[in-house]
Enzyme design. Structure first.
Site, PDB file in Angstrom:
ATOM      1  N   GLN A  26       6.647 -20.751  17.049  1.00 59.35           N
ATOM      2  CA  GLN A  26       6.412 -20.811  15.554  1.00 59.35           C
ATOM      3  C   GLN A  26       7.063 -19.213  14.803  1.00 59.35           C
ATOM      4  OE1 GLN A  26       1.823 -21.607  16.545  1.00 59.35           O
ATOM      5  NE2 GLN A  26       2.420 -22.230  14.428  1.00 59.35           N
ATOM      6  N   HIS A  46      14.898 -31.607  15.668  1.00 60.21           N
ATOM      7  CA  HIS A  46      16.237 -31.939  15.524  1.00 60.21           C
ATOM      8  C   HIS A  46      16.247 -33.603  15.200  1.00 60.21           C
ATOM      9  CE1 HIS A  46      17.135 -27.825  17.463  1.00 60.21           C
ATOM     10  NE2 HIS A  46      16.949 -27.800  16.143  1.00 60.21           N
ATOM     11  N   ASP A  59      14.167 -23.113  14.462  1.00 64.68           N
ATOM     12  CA  ASP A  59      15.478 -22.758  14.888  1.00 64.68           C
ATOM     13  C   ASP A  59      15.593 -21.056  14.592  1.00 64.68           C
ATOM     14  OD1 ASP A  59      17.986 -25.668  14.026  1.00 64.68           O
ATOM     15  OD2 ASP A  59      16.064 -25.217  15.652  1.00 64.68           O
ATOM     16  N   ARG A  84      -1.820 -10.980  20.714  1.00 61.68           N
ATOM     17  CA  ARG A  84      -1.633 -12.113  21.492  1.00 61.68           C
ATOM     18  C   ARG A  84      -0.603 -12.963  20.945  1.00 61.68           C
ATOM     19  NH1 ARG A  84      -3.995 -17.843  20.188  1.00 61.68           N
ATOM     20  NH2 ARG A  84      -3.376 -19.135  22.343  1.00 61.68           N
ATOM     21  N   HIS A 129       2.101 -22.388  24.695  1.00 62.31           N
ATOM     22  CA  HIS A 129       1.774 -23.046  23.385  1.00 62.31           C
ATOM     23  C   HIS A 129       2.465 -23.920  22.798  1.00 62.31           C
ATOM     24  CE1 HIS A 129      -0.735 -21.027  19.987  1.00 62.31           C
ATOM     25  NE2 HIS A 129       0.059 -22.228  19.359  1.00 62.31           N
ATOM     26  N   ASN A 173      -2.688 -23.213  25.524  1.00 67.84           N
ATOM     27  CA  ASN A 173      -3.052 -23.075  24.108  1.00 67.84           C
ATOM     28  C   ASN A 173      -3.920 -24.522  23.703  1.00 67.84           C
ATOM     29  OD1 ASN A 173      -3.798 -21.572  21.461  1.00 67.84           O
ATOM     30  ND2 ASN A 173      -2.448 -23.402  20.884  1.00 67.84           N
ATOM     31  N   GLU A 174      -4.778 -24.743  23.621  1.00 72.19           N
ATOM     32  CA  GLU A 174      -5.371 -26.095  22.708  1.00 72.19           C
ATOM     33  C   GLU A 174      -4.735 -27.315  23.623  1.00 72.19           C
ATOM     34  OE1 GLU A 174      -4.934 -26.202  18.616  1.00 72.19           O
ATOM     35  OE2 GLU A 174      -6.023 -24.378  18.210  1.00 72.19           O
ATOM     36  N   ASN A 315     -10.540 -20.808  19.807  1.00 74.99           N
ATOM     37  CA  ASN A 315      -9.982 -21.129  18.532  1.00 74.99           C
ATOM     38  C   ASN A 315     -10.857 -21.701  17.642  1.00 74.99           C
ATOM     39  OD1 ASN A 315      -7.928 -19.840  19.534  1.00 74.99           O
ATOM     40  ND2 ASN A 315      -6.248 -21.643  19.302  1.00 74.99           N
ATOM     41  N   TYR A 317     -11.475 -22.759  13.369  1.00 70.14           N
ATOM     42  CA  TYR A 317     -10.820 -22.703  12.020  1.00 70.14           C
ATOM     43  C   TYR A 317     -11.999 -23.177  11.002  1.00 70.14           C
ATOM     44  CZ  TYR A 317      -6.352 -21.410  13.636  1.00 70.14           C
ATOM     45  OH  TYR A 317      -5.351 -20.558  14.118  1.00 70.14           O
ATOM     46  N   GLU A 384      -7.991 -17.564  17.996  1.00 69.55           N
ATOM     47  CA  GLU A 384      -7.453 -17.726  16.562  1.00 69.55           C
ATOM     48  C   GLU A 384      -8.612 -18.043  15.712  1.00 69.55           C
ATOM     49  OE1 GLU A 384      -4.576 -20.781  16.615  1.00 69.55           O
ATOM     50  OE2 GLU A 384      -3.776 -20.169  18.332  1.00 69.55           O
TER      51      GLU A 384
HETATM   52  O1  GBE Z   1      -6.319 -33.402  10.145  1.00 70.64           O
HETATM   53  S1  GBE Z   1      -5.085 -33.993  10.190  1.00 70.64           S
HETATM   54  O2  GBE Z   1      -4.853 -35.223  10.599  1.00 70.64           O
HETATM   55  O3  GBE Z   1      -4.575 -33.812   8.901  1.00 70.64           O
HETATM   56  C1  GBE Z   1      -3.874 -32.868  11.052  1.00 70.64           C
HETATM   57  C2  GBE Z   1      -4.815 -31.951  11.745  1.00 70.64           C
HETATM   58  C3  GBE Z   1      -3.834 -31.226  12.904  1.00 70.64           C
HETATM   59  N1  GBE Z   1      -4.660 -30.291  13.645  1.00 70.64           N
HETATM   60  C4  GBE Z   1      -4.725 -29.007  12.674  1.00 70.64           C
HETATM   61  C5  GBE Z   1      -5.680 -28.069  13.495  1.00 70.64           C
HETATM   62  N2  GBE Z   1      -5.066 -27.687  14.766  1.00 70.64           N
HETATM   63  C6  GBE Z   1      -5.839 -26.930  15.399  1.00 70.64           C
HETATM   64  C7  GBE Z   1      -5.618 -25.418  15.182  1.00 70.64           C
HETATM   65  O4  GBE Z   1      -4.249 -25.178  15.641  1.00 70.64           O
HETATM   66  C8  GBE Z   1      -4.024 -23.765  15.766  1.00 70.64           C
HETATM   67  O5  GBE Z   1      -4.133 -23.260  14.603  1.00 70.64           O
HETATM   68  C9  GBE Z   1      -2.902 -22.871  13.885  1.00 70.64           C
HETATM   69  C10 GBE Z   1      -3.104 -23.319  12.609  1.00 70.64           C
HETATM   70  O6  GBE Z   1      -2.974 -24.768  12.465  1.00 70.64           O
HETATM   71  C11 GBE Z   1      -1.588 -23.414  14.456  1.00 70.64           C
HETATM   72  O7  GBE Z   1      -0.556 -22.696  13.685  1.00 70.64           O
HETATM   73  C12 GBE Z   1      -1.624 -22.874  16.104  1.00 70.64           C
HETATM   74  O8  GBE Z   1      -0.331 -23.008  16.754  1.00 70.64           O
HETATM   75  C13 GBE Z   1      -2.694 -23.581  16.687  1.00 70.64           C
HETATM   76  O9  GBE Z   1      -3.180 -22.724  17.916  1.00 70.64           O
HETATM   77  C14 GBE Z   1      -4.817 -28.943  15.592  1.00 70.64           C
HETATM   78  C15 GBE Z   1      -3.827 -30.012  14.836  1.00 70.64           C
END
Ligand code: GBE
Length: 486
Positions: A26, A46, A59, A84, A129, A173-174, A315, A317, A384
């Site tokens: 990222q 790509h 890229d 991290r 990751h 990660n996840e 993590n 959110y 996170e």
């Molecule tokens: O619900 S939708 O179907 O529209 C798409 C959901 C996609 N999810 C978003 C949250 N992500 C968990 C957090 O993902 C984490 O959080 C960051 C922010 O996203 C990422 O940049 C990090 O790489 C990742 O570790 C898992 C994938």
């Protein structure tokens, strides 16, 4: 001590650490520079630019590969105590296998670690990751059991090479995200066969994690010391109503989304959550399969994986509501069908720039307490937590998000007794947000992708977070609104 008796601020314990987080694909760019091998996100973006909303890719990204000194200076300015980041497997082992080590890849991470040490910033390193070497995906990637052995070889190279400087390791990660969204959904490698390859992926990732932890514990801990964990994503899942059905459905969803990986490692009994085992076995039988679509661990594997942690990387959110599903017959087997619940969010929950990310701080407190109660209060590092909002330097909404989530975290620690030792904000910089490209910005620092040297500019949230990191307390004069934290 940080405060006097009249000080009304909320303060974290002296030992509590604040950091920021990023990930290799990222931010680094330099996707094919100095011997780095192709990764699955290089190939995927790509070959299928249309999968990313702005047709962008990693890229160049933030060009962090070329900005070690400048970026560590910004980290120093932030006043955080740990950073991290993740190591790109294909920068170290270009074809994924340990028969050829790319010295220039080693050099880059050595340079970063030396710069962090010079600035008294502790590195927290994620081994994986999402960026699998493409050559290993060609062997089936995580659906191929041999991938666990290849990951152990890669981890051994990392521990041998960086073990004297890195004391806090995360294996993955996840795994939910890269197994379900990657092998069962639209993210790299885009296998899109949910209900089969996602469970194979998870099975091999859990084996890989257990093998690496046991190797670390037996062969490295006494030599180099340190701690090893795994980062799991846990969105809180709240019953949509107080009905028995919905409460049952919410608990089932927690076991499928989080328990899938947490239960084998952190629970007393180990192995997959009983509800996953029984529902997928029953569904597979009803669908006419001789074998359950959820693989079985051997008794030795259950033992190897159970307790394979020094701490939990968490993590978090956002939060969802869960309603019980109605049994649908004859549909294509899938993770969602196996779980059979309805997941959604309340319209009135505050929105952000990411469709899935609603501001629900009280969910953070609930998720932490569910971990405390279900897994005997493991030592936890928040690896996170963060939010995307529209661009702009006066990001008061991001300040309010962080302030509200930190208040919920403080309550979980100081009122509920959750054993959380630190917090990393996602993310240090704006960066490549997977299928959302650069359209969703999480950074404390704004990155100008139009400028030739990808200028970083501190947002208001960087100043707020510096105040928090330096004082250990939530300042009274930054946030202008507190979202509901209870
Ligand atoms: O619900 S939708 O179907 O529209 C798409 C959901 C996609 N999810 C978003 C949250 N992500 C968990 C957090 O993902 C984490 O959080 C960051 C922010 O996203 C990422 O940049 C990090 O790489 C990742 O570790 C898992 C994938």
């Amino acid at each position: 001590n940080r405060r006097n008796v009249l000080d009304s601020r909320i303060c974290f314990a002296d030992g509590f650490s604040f950091g920021v987080a990023t990930a290799s694909y990222q931010i680094e760019g330099a996707w094919n520079v100095s011997g780095k091998g192709e990764g699955i996100w290089d190939r995927y973006t790509h070959a299928h630019p249309e999968i990313v909303v702005d047709r962008s890719n990693g890229d160049v990204a933030d060009g962090s590969y070329y900005k070690v000194k400048k970026d560590v200076a910004l980290l120093r300015e932030l006043g955080i105590s740990f950073y991290r980041f993740s190591i790109a497997w294909s920068r170290i082992l270009p074809n994924g296998l340990s028969n050829y080590v790319n010295e220039d890849g080693i050099r880059y991470y050595k340079e970063l670690l030396a710069e962090l040490r010079r600035n008294h910033i502790t590195p927290v390193v994620t081994m994986y990751h999402f960026d699998l070497p493409q050559s290993l995906q060609e062997l089936g990637g995580w659906t191929n059991p041999i991938m666990a052995e290849y990951f152990v070889d890669y981890a051994r190279v990392l521990l041998d090479t960086f073990g004297d400087e890195v004391k806090i390791w995360l294996t993955f990660n996840e795994p939910y995200t890269f197994c379900e969204d990657g092998y069962g959904g639209i993210e790299a490698p885009g296998a899109n066969s949910s209900g089969f390859e996602d469970y194979m992926c998870g099975h091999n990732v859990l084996r890989a994690h257990g093998m690496v932890y046991r190797m670390f514990d037996k062969e490295y801990r006494k030599k180099i010391g340190g701690h090893m964990g795994i980062t799991l994503d846990f969105s809180w899942l709240e019953p949509a109503t107080t009905s028995e059905e919905d409460q049952q459905a919410a608990e089932t969803a927690r076991q499928f989304y989080f328990g899938w990986f947490a239960h084998p490692i952190f629970s007393k009994s180990g192995d997959y959550p009983p509800i996953m085992r029984s529902m997928i076995d029953a569904n597979s039988k009803r669908q006419g399969f001789y074998h359950s679509r959820l693989p079985y661990f051997t008794p030795e594997e259950v033992k190897m994986i159970r307790g394979a942690y020094d701490f939990l990387g968490l993590n978090h959110y956002t939060t969802y509501l869960i309603k019980h599903g109605s049994r649908r017959l004859g549909v294509q087997p899938s993770f969602v069908d196996d779980m059979n619940v309805i997941k959604f969010q309340k319209d009135e929950w505050p929105k952000t720039n990411s469709s899935w990310l609603k501001v629900v701080p009280w969910g953070f407190r609930k998720a932490l307490n569910w971990v405390r109660l279900n897994y005997r209060n493991p030592k936890t590092l928040i690896t996170e937590n963060g939010v995307s909002f529209e661009r702009g330097l006066r990001d008061t909404k991001r300040v309010n998000y962080i302030d509200s989530y930190l208040r919920a975290l403080h309550t979980a620690i100081h009122q509920d007794g959750c054993l959380v030792v630190g917090y990393a904000y996602w993310s240090f910089l704006d960066n490549f947000e997977w299928t959302r490209g650069f359209s969703e910005r999480f950074g404390l620092f704004e990155v100008d992708y139009q400028s030739p040297n990808l200028t970083r500019t501190a947002r208001l949230s960087a100043k707020y977070y510096t105040n928090v990191a330096k004082t250990g307390c939530l300042p009274n004069n930054f946030a202008d609104y507190t979202y509901n934290t209870d």
